[in-house]
Design an enzyme around this catalytic site. Sequence first.
Site, PDB file in Angstrom:
ATOM      1  N   LYS A 178      19.279  47.135  26.130  1.00 13.86           N
ATOM      2  CA  LYS A 178      20.033  45.882  26.128  1.00 13.86           C
ATOM      3  C   LYS A 178      21.117  45.927  27.209  1.00 13.86           C
ATOM      4  O   LYS A 178      21.432  46.984  27.761  1.00 13.86           O
ATOM      5  CB  LYS A 178      20.670  45.652  24.761  1.00 13.86           C
ATOM      6  CG  LYS A 178      21.698  46.702  24.359  1.00 13.86           C
ATOM      7  CD  LYS A 178      22.231  46.462  22.952  1.00 13.86           C
ATOM      8  CE  LYS A 178      23.236  47.537  22.567  1.00 13.86           C
ATOM      9  NZ  LYS A 178      23.765  47.335  21.198  1.00 13.86           N
TER      10      LYS A 178
ATOM     11  N   TYR B  45      51.061  48.642  46.033  1.00 14.21           N
ATOM     12  CA  TYR B  45      51.828  47.692  45.229  1.00 14.21           C
ATOM     13  C   TYR B  45      52.792  48.420  44.291  1.00 14.21           C
ATOM     14  O   TYR B  45      52.453  49.435  43.684  1.00 14.21           O
ATOM     15  CB  TYR B  45      50.891  46.817  44.401  1.00 14.21           C
ATOM     16  CG  TYR B  45      50.134  45.795  45.204  1.00 14.21           C
ATOM     17  CD1 TYR B  45      50.803  44.757  45.849  1.00 14.21           C
ATOM     18  CD2 TYR B  45      48.747  45.864  45.314  1.00 14.21           C
ATOM     19  CE1 TYR B  45      50.107  43.815  46.581  1.00 14.21           C
ATOM     20  CE2 TYR B  45      48.039  44.926  46.033  1.00 14.21           C
ATOM     21  CZ  TYR B  45      48.724  43.903  46.671  1.00 14.21           C
ATOM     22  OH  TYR B  45      48.023  42.977  47.397  1.00 14.21           O
TER      23      TYR B  45
END
Length: 364
Positions: free
Chosen positions: A34, A261
């Site tokens: 799946k 950052y």
Amino acid sequence: MDPCLCRVSLNLDALRHNVALLKSFGKPLMPVIKADAYGHGLLDVAAVLRAEGANRLAVGTVAEAALLRAGGFEGDIIALLGAVWDEDVAALGPQRIIPLVHNWEGLRRLAGAGTPLTVAIKCDTGMARLGFAPEEIPAVADFLRDTPGLTPAYFLSHLAVADVPEQEAFTREQARRFQGVCELMRAAFPGIVISLANSACLMAFPDLAGDLARPGIALYGGNPFFGTPREDLGAGLRPVMEVCAPVLSVHPLRAGQSLGYGRTFVAPADMRVAVVGMGYADAYRRNPAASGMCMTLRGRRARLIGRVAMQMTCLDVTGRDDVRPGDAAWLLGGEGDAVHLHELTAWWGTIPHEVTCLLGKNRS
């Protein structure tokens, strides 16, 4: 054109090895593929499994099952989420797809579909998600006997904590509940196939598995008992997925200079930095709490520094004159001192299933 710079590859020999190892526990398998085979690629994995003798597969959705049929798989396919949409129901008969039925609404809907269908019945023995309660199963059996258009071929339940040794008592209680109604279903439908086992149950409790096991994560090299006293049961499993991204730049970082950052990293001395073309947009987790995160460059590890950005991650390659732009930085697998699936899982604070499902979305 592929918008992502990273590359996801599969070690199909590892997949074959894992299948052989799981077969050694003594139960026939219905491999679970799946969610695009846990990110590994539905059709690629199915082709290997078919070559290894798989004649039954379990997927998530009817749409995945239809893809398998279009890819040439002729054996039984169970759609574990059932037939949800009208187009799902319409596809079942022509595509010979077996929906998992878990409630009365679904059962009555399929009974009214106007075409003969083969179904799988789900019993909830303790997961408390999908499934008929054990006390409902006698009425389900009566309904199926009175509905000649529906043929029950499989009877399934699912274990909640088979991978937690400390909760073995709950696993055995689930198995006891299931066994009680299995006898009823088999008396009503002698040919029905019974299945309880996931990867962990197959490895630790094969006697509880039923007629066949439904391994998932172990197929792809995830050890369901990693970090537990039963870890040795899956020690031979090999990760199937490998992921790399290119080095975009290699440059100096002066002592006292900040990087990225938030200026969360400041160089304690003169350094050399490699910028890798992969970030959180490519499913590489932005996890500032993690420590020790690494990638492998030319067989040797390099630690992450600064924040993971949208499409870039920085590595400390001080003293590494061998690292150049265009090199492959391996965030999972590769040669040499490779990052293992369970290491990346620990750094991200999650489970192997999520790691491969997320990274697998970068498959081109």
